[in-house]
Design a protein around this motif. Structure first.
Motif, PDB file in Angstrom:
ATOM      1  N   PRO A 127      52.621  45.983  46.944  1.00 16.49           N
ATOM      2  CA  PRO A 127      52.593  46.079  45.191  1.00 16.49           C
ATOM      3  C   PRO A 127      51.473  46.745  45.069  1.00 16.49           C
ATOM      4  O   PRO A 127      50.265  46.731  45.773  1.00 16.49           O
ATOM      5  N   ILE A 128      51.362  47.657  44.140  1.00 18.16           N
ATOM      6  CA  ILE A 128      50.274  48.532  43.572  1.00 18.16           C
ATOM      7  C   ILE A 128      49.710  48.482  42.242  1.00 18.16           C
ATOM      8  O   ILE A 128      50.595  48.398  41.449  1.00 18.16           O
ATOM      9  N   VAL A 129      48.577  47.887  42.027  1.00 15.13           N
ATOM     10  CA  VAL A 129      48.031  47.970  40.672  1.00 15.13           C
ATOM     11  C   VAL A 129      47.208  49.138  40.383  1.00 15.13           C
ATOM     12  O   VAL A 129      46.049  49.203  41.217  1.00 15.13           O
ATOM     13  N   GLY A 130      47.312  49.871  39.351  1.00 15.74           N
ATOM     14  CA  GLY A 130      46.285  51.183  39.150  1.00 15.74           C
ATOM     15  C   GLY A 130      45.643  50.858  37.855  1.00 15.74           C
ATOM     16  O   GLY A 130      46.254  50.008  36.870  1.00 15.74           O
ATOM     17  N   SER A 131      44.733  51.539  37.526  1.00 17.59           N
ATOM     18  CA  SER A 131      43.796  51.481  36.598  1.00 17.59           C
ATOM     19  C   SER A 131      42.977  52.757  36.377  1.00 17.59           C
ATOM     20  O   SER A 131      42.940  53.708  37.210  1.00 17.59           O
ATOM     21  N   ALA A 132      42.265  53.010  35.205  1.00 18.57           N
ATOM     22  CA  ALA A 132      41.780  54.382  34.826  1.00 18.57           C
ATOM     23  C   ALA A 132      42.715  55.482  35.009  1.00 18.57           C
ATOM     24  O   ALA A 132      42.267  56.355  35.693  1.00 18.57           O
ATOM     25  N   ILE A 133      43.865  55.320  34.495  1.00 18.01           N
ATOM     26  CA  ILE A 133      45.032  56.025  34.612  1.00 18.01           C
ATOM     27  C   ILE A 133      45.303  56.025  33.013  1.00 18.01           C
ATOM     28  O   ILE A 133      45.898  55.258  32.534  1.00 18.01           O
ATOM     29  N   THR A 153      52.147  49.369  39.046  1.00 13.51           N
ATOM     30  CA  THR A 153      51.928  49.138  37.489  1.00 13.51           C
ATOM     31  C   THR A 153      50.448  49.098  37.245  1.00 13.51           C
ATOM     32  O   THR A 153      49.858  49.463  38.200  1.00 13.51           O
ATOM     33  N   GLY A 154      49.913  48.481  36.154  1.00 13.70           N
ATOM     34  CA  GLY A 154      48.456  48.530  36.229  1.00 13.70           C
ATOM     35  C   GLY A 154      48.208  48.814  34.444  1.00 13.70           C
ATOM     36  O   GLY A 154      48.842  48.549  33.455  1.00 13.70           O
ATOM     37  N   SER A 155      46.662  49.069  34.371  1.00 14.72           N
ATOM     38  CA  SER A 155      46.224  49.406  33.028  1.00 14.72           C
ATOM     39  C   SER A 155      45.935  50.571  32.456  1.00 14.72           C
ATOM     40  O   SER A 155      45.254  51.135  33.515  1.00 14.72           O
ATOM     41  N   SER A 156      46.318  50.925  31.546  1.00 17.54           N
ATOM     42  CA  SER A 156      45.946  52.448  31.008  1.00 17.54           C
ATOM     43  C   SER A 156      44.457  52.580  30.225  1.00 17.54           C
ATOM     44  O   SER A 156      44.180  51.685  29.424  1.00 17.54           O
ATOM     45  N   ASP A 157      43.754  53.681  30.541  1.00 20.51           N
ATOM     46  CA  ASP A 157      42.521  53.889  29.790  1.00 20.51           C
ATOM     47  C   ASP A 157      42.983  55.096  28.731  1.00 20.51           C
ATOM     48  O   ASP A 157      41.984  55.736  28.410  1.00 20.51           O
ATOM     49  N   LEU A 158      44.140  55.093  28.114  1.00 18.89           N
ATOM     50  CA  LEU A 158      44.208  55.780  27.081  1.00 18.89           C
ATOM     51  C   LEU A 158      43.158  55.727  25.905  1.00 18.89           C
ATOM     52  O   LEU A 158      43.061  54.576  25.406  1.00 18.89           O
ATOM     53  N   LEU A 281      39.090  46.972  31.088  1.00 17.65           N
ATOM     54  CA  LEU A 281      40.329  47.658  31.534  1.00 17.65           C
ATOM     55  C   LEU A 281      40.412  47.252  33.007  1.00 17.65           C
ATOM     56  O   LEU A 281      41.594  46.830  33.230  1.00 17.65           O
ATOM     57  N   GLY A 282      39.557  47.143  33.946  1.00 18.28           N
ATOM     58  CA  GLY A 282      39.581  46.515  34.947  1.00 18.28           C
ATOM     59  C   GLY A 282      39.993  45.310  35.384  1.00 18.28           C
ATOM     60  O   GLY A 282      40.880  44.683  35.930  1.00 18.28           O
ATOM     61  N   HIS A 283      39.382  44.320  34.221  1.00 23.22           N
ATOM     62  CA  HIS A 283      39.665  42.935  34.110  1.00 23.22           C
ATOM     63  C   HIS A 283      41.320  42.740  33.916  1.00 23.22           C
ATOM     64  O   HIS A 283      41.900  42.055  34.416  1.00 23.22           O
ATOM     65  N   LYS A 284      41.814  43.747  33.175  1.00 25.83           N
ATOM     66  CA  LYS A 284      43.069  43.409  32.741  1.00 25.83           C
ATOM     67  C   LYS A 284      44.183  43.682  33.963  1.00 25.83           C
ATOM     68  O   LYS A 284      44.896  42.976  34.204  1.00 25.83           O
ATOM     69  N   ALA A 285      43.586  44.721  34.633  1.00 31.25           N
ATOM     70  CA  ALA A 285      44.454  45.189  35.882  1.00 31.25           C
ATOM     71  C   ALA A 285      44.249  43.910  36.908  1.00 31.25           C
ATOM     72  O   ALA A 285      45.207  43.603  37.619  1.00 31.25           O
ATOM     73  N   GLY A 286      43.305  43.461  36.949  1.00 28.61           N
ATOM     74  CA  GLY A 286      42.754  42.119  37.753  1.00 28.61           C
ATOM     75  C   GLY A 286      43.802  41.003  37.605  1.00 28.61           C
ATOM     76  O   GLY A 286      44.246  40.276  38.489  1.00 28.61           O
ATOM     77  N   GLU A 287      44.022  40.774  36.206  1.00 26.63           N
ATOM     78  CA  GLU A 287      44.734  39.687  35.886  1.00 26.63           C
ATOM     79  C   GLU A 287      46.211  40.045  36.398  1.00 26.63           C
ATOM     80  O   GLU A 287      46.907  39.032  36.800  1.00 26.63           O
ATOM     81  N   MET A 288      46.609  41.048  36.162  1.00 28.23           N
ATOM     82  CA  MET A 288      47.918  41.577  36.580  1.00 28.23           C
ATOM     83  C   MET A 288      48.195  41.482  38.121  1.00 28.23           C
ATOM     84  O   MET A 288      49.181  40.880  38.473  1.00 28.23           O
ATOM     85  N   ALA A 289      47.180  41.826  38.897  1.00 31.42           N
ATOM     86  CA  ALA A 289      47.300  41.308  40.415  1.00 31.42           C
ATOM     87  C   ALA A 289      47.164  40.078  40.591  1.00 31.42           C
ATOM     88  O   ALA A 289      48.111  39.599  41.553  1.00 31.42           O
ATOM     89  N   VAL A 290      46.750  39.057  39.990  1.00 22.54           N
ATOM     90  CA  VAL A 290      46.595  37.788  40.361  1.00 22.54           C
ATOM     91  C   VAL A 290      47.975  37.353  40.080  1.00 22.54           C
ATOM     92  O   VAL A 290      48.432  36.336  40.815  1.00 22.54           O
ATOM     93  N   ARG A 291      48.538  37.724  38.886  1.00 15.92           N
ATOM     94  CA  ARG A 291      50.052  37.183  38.701  1.00 15.92           C
ATOM     95  C   ARG A 291      50.981  37.740  39.585  1.00 15.92           C
ATOM     96  O   ARG A 291      52.003  36.883  40.047  1.00 15.92           O
ATOM     97  N   ILE A 292      50.770  38.912  40.142  1.00  8.74           N
ATOM     98  CA  ILE A 292      51.761  39.280  41.185  1.00  8.74           C
ATOM     99  C   ILE A 292      51.697  38.520  42.501  1.00  8.74           C
ATOM    100  O   ILE A 292      52.588  38.140  43.338  1.00  8.74           O
TER     101      ILE A 292
END
Length: 337
Positions: A127-133, A153-158, A281-292
């Motif tokens: 599993p890969i979680v990306g961020s600052a993308i 998957t991951g969190s976008s920095d739009l 933004l990173g925190h949101k990605a971390g929460e996703m990683a925890v769920r995975i």
């Protein structure tokens, strides 16, 4: 008073709800290479092996890393995090990614588009979680932002680009020509530039693009730009962000304001921004990683997540504003640095 126009253009909400659109993308202590260990989890007792690949060293990416680790700790996850920084070198990204795969990582966190692309090329199983993308879909990391369909998957920095252009027009009302400064090697920057062009065209404001292919070209390109334009817009571009102090020094001396894509670019010398928060933004990605890791969620079924527009902050740099003759008093309660 300046009021952000999110409700008028709604770029973040629009992309989150309609991922088919061709849209996509700044402290803290510096991230350091090496291993860090999280506190013990009360849930399953397992210690997870997590590889962290950060594209380069600058405040926005450092904050993204910080927020990710914070989320793991808040969840009580037991983990060993192998922190690696590629120093903006694509070959290094590929080498580090392969090392994480060979080491049997349980999950890989990739900060920045080239970092995520290198990891995605190295494994289709981990599993890969990306961020600052900015836009995972447009850079080929997922099948769609709503339904990734693979192991990424991951969190976008739009960022709210149109509101940042509104800010430029508000702060530099006599602007006759705007410059757009970015690195052509960064696909996420191109996405934001297209949004900036659209916003500038809505004002009938002429613009000129000033591009670099590497940090070595920044000084000469910015020196050229300040002789031709009345204000510069720079999106959340890793190459420009890492050299923001250099950019702002040249621009301030010429009296040319630089409206930027994120708060840390303002802290490093940019004139102003309407910005997301990269720790969040990173925190949101971390929460996703925890769920995975702990709940068995599948990245293929986890839509790309976005920060809410209400979480954006209006921020300005007093020294830069003074150097460029910009009146910050017309803004509605900005954060001043």
């Amino acid at each position: 008073m300046y009021q952000p126009s999110i409700s008028r253009r709604g770029l973040i909400a629009t992309l989150a709800a309609a991922s088919a659109l061709p849209l996509a993308a700044c402290g803290s202590e510096d991230a350091k290479e090496g291993s860090s260990t999280g506190k013990a989890s009360a849930s399953d007792g397992k210690t997870y092996k997590i590889g962290v690949l950060q594209l380069t060293q600058h405040a926005a990416l450092d904050q993204t890393n910080e927020g990710f680790i914070k989320a793991l700790d808040e969840a009580g996850l037991s983990y060993d995090a192998d922190q690696q920084n590629a120093s903006n070198d694509q070959t290094a990204c590929q080498t580090i990614a392969q090392t994480f795969v060979n080491d049997g990582s349980d999950l890989i966190f990739a900060i920045g588009t080239p970092a995520a692309q290198a990891v995605a090329a190295a494994t289709k199983e981990i599993p890969i979680v990306g961020s600052a993308i900015t836009d995972f879909e447009s850079v080929g990391l997922v099948s769609s932002n709503d339904a990734p369909g693979g192991n990424v998957t991951g969190s976008s920095d739009l960022t709210p680009v149109s509101d940042q252009i509104d800010l430029l027009v508000k702060l530099v009302p006599d602007c006759k020509t705007a410059g757009i400064l970015y690195c052509t090697a960064e696909s996420n920057s191109t996405i934001q530039v297209d949004l900036a062009k659209e916003a500038l065209e809505s004002y009938d404001l002429p613009y000129e693009e000033f591009t670099v292919s590497s940090s070595n070209e920044i000084q000469s390109v910015v020196e050229t730009a300040v002789g031709k334009v009345d204000a510069i817009y720079a999106p959340t571009d890793n190459t420009i962000a890492a050299a923001m102090a250099q950019v702002s020094s040249i621009a301030d001396e010429a009296g040319v304001p630089v409206i930027v894509g994120c708060d840390t670019m303002v802290e490093d010398g940019g004139t102003a921004s309407y910005s997301i928060n990269y720790v969040d933004l990173g925190h949101k990605a971390g929460e996703m990683a925890v769920r995975i890791l702990t709940e068995g969620e599948n990245p293929a079924d986890m839509p790309i997540e976005y920060l809410d527009a209400s979480e954006c902050t209006l921020i300005a740099n007093q020294a830069s504003a003074d150097a460029c003759g910009v009146d910050l008093g017309i803004l509605d309660n900005p954060k001043i640095v």
